[in-house]
Design a protein around this motif. Sequence first.
Motif, mmCIF file in Angstrom:
data_model
loop_
_atom_site.group_PDB
_atom_site.id
_atom_site.type_symbol
_atom_site.label_atom_id
_atom_site.label_comp_id
_atom_site.label_asym_id
_atom_site.label_seq_id
_atom_site.Cartn_x
_atom_site.Cartn_y
_atom_site.Cartn_z
ATOM 1 N N VAL A 22 0.841 -1.198 0.000
ATOM 2 C CA VAL A 22 0.000 0.000 0.000
ATOM 3 C C VAL A 22 0.877 1.250 0.000
ATOM 4 N N LEU A 25 2.860 1.393 -3.532
ATOM 5 C CA LEU A 25 2.102 1.495 -4.776
ATOM 6 C C LEU A 25 0.946 2.495 -4.697
ATOM 7 N N LEU A 26 0.093 2.349 -3.713
ATOM 8 C CA LEU A 26 -1.111 3.175 -3.662
ATOM 9 C C LEU A 26 -0.842 4.597 -3.168
ATOM 10 N N MET A 27 -0.003 4.741 -2.150
ATOM 11 C CA MET A 27 0.241 6.077 -1.595
ATOM 12 C C MET A 27 0.927 7.015 -2.590
ATOM 13 N N LEU A 29 0.562 6.936 -5.729
ATOM 14 C CA LEU A 29 -0.496 7.237 -6.702
ATOM 15 C C LEU A 29 -1.398 8.338 -6.169
ATOM 16 N N VAL A 30 -1.783 8.231 -4.897
ATOM 17 C CA VAL A 30 -2.608 9.265 -4.258
ATOM 18 C C VAL A 30 -1.851 10.592 -4.229
ATOM 19 N N ILE A 168 1.466 1.128 -12.310
ATOM 20 C CA ILE A 168 1.214 2.214 -11.363
ATOM 21 C C ILE A 168 2.274 3.307 -11.501
ATOM 22 N N ILE A 172 1.249 7.350 -12.221
ATOM 23 C CA ILE A 172 1.525 8.492 -11.339
ATOM 24 C C ILE A 172 2.003 9.711 -12.128
#
Length: 229
Positions: A22, A25-27, A29-30, A168, A172
């Motif tokens: 998370v 990869l996800l943070m 992106l956020v 990802i 970004i």
Amino acid sequence: SGVSNMKLQIKQITLPNLIGLVLSLLMPLVLSFVFGGEWNIKRMLFIIIGQITLTIILLMIVFFWEREKWNSIGLKRMSAKDVIWGITGFFLGVLSFMISQPILKIMGLNTTLEGIERLMDIPILIRVILVLSAGITEEIFFRGYAIERLTKITGGNIKIGAFVGYTIFVLIHIIFWGIGGTIQIALWSIIITLIYIKQRNLWACIIMHILNDAYAFLVLPLFIDYIPK
């Protein structure tokens, strides 16, 4: 047999692995969607601080929660071969931008040159920090940690980890660089991802990434008025 194999793979997914993925990869992106629009000094500092903070937390998870070592995220001893691959990757990447530039213009799409022009208003010291920050943190996020952990989780399938990290990483960039610029970055990212798969050593990718960003953010702006748009 198939059920037992599935259970074995599920057991390989641990809570620190999930949290690490998370964060890697996800943070980012956020972060890119929140601060990745029109860059100014404040936004760029937020991105740099965010990248570094996420990296520190991720490394703490690797060392103190996963109980892993540097080589578990691809940070092994650097050799001359890694330096050669990093420099070679840099020149291949520059070539990919040069080839794609006129094609995208014919298609009516923007290129990374438009983004580079917008970065010229940012003080050079901050751009230098961004070059080093992005070159190190993004490689840890999208190549080292993501590929290695997803490879482990999927029972040794490096293609899945490489594809997820690649996808990802490309996404970004879309907010700031636009569709055309992101297509160029996607082509460049194929090269750096393949280098990591071949070497399984993050230093080659870090060298390639830092050289690329230094060329784009520090060198090209000096000659931007002489480059055909």
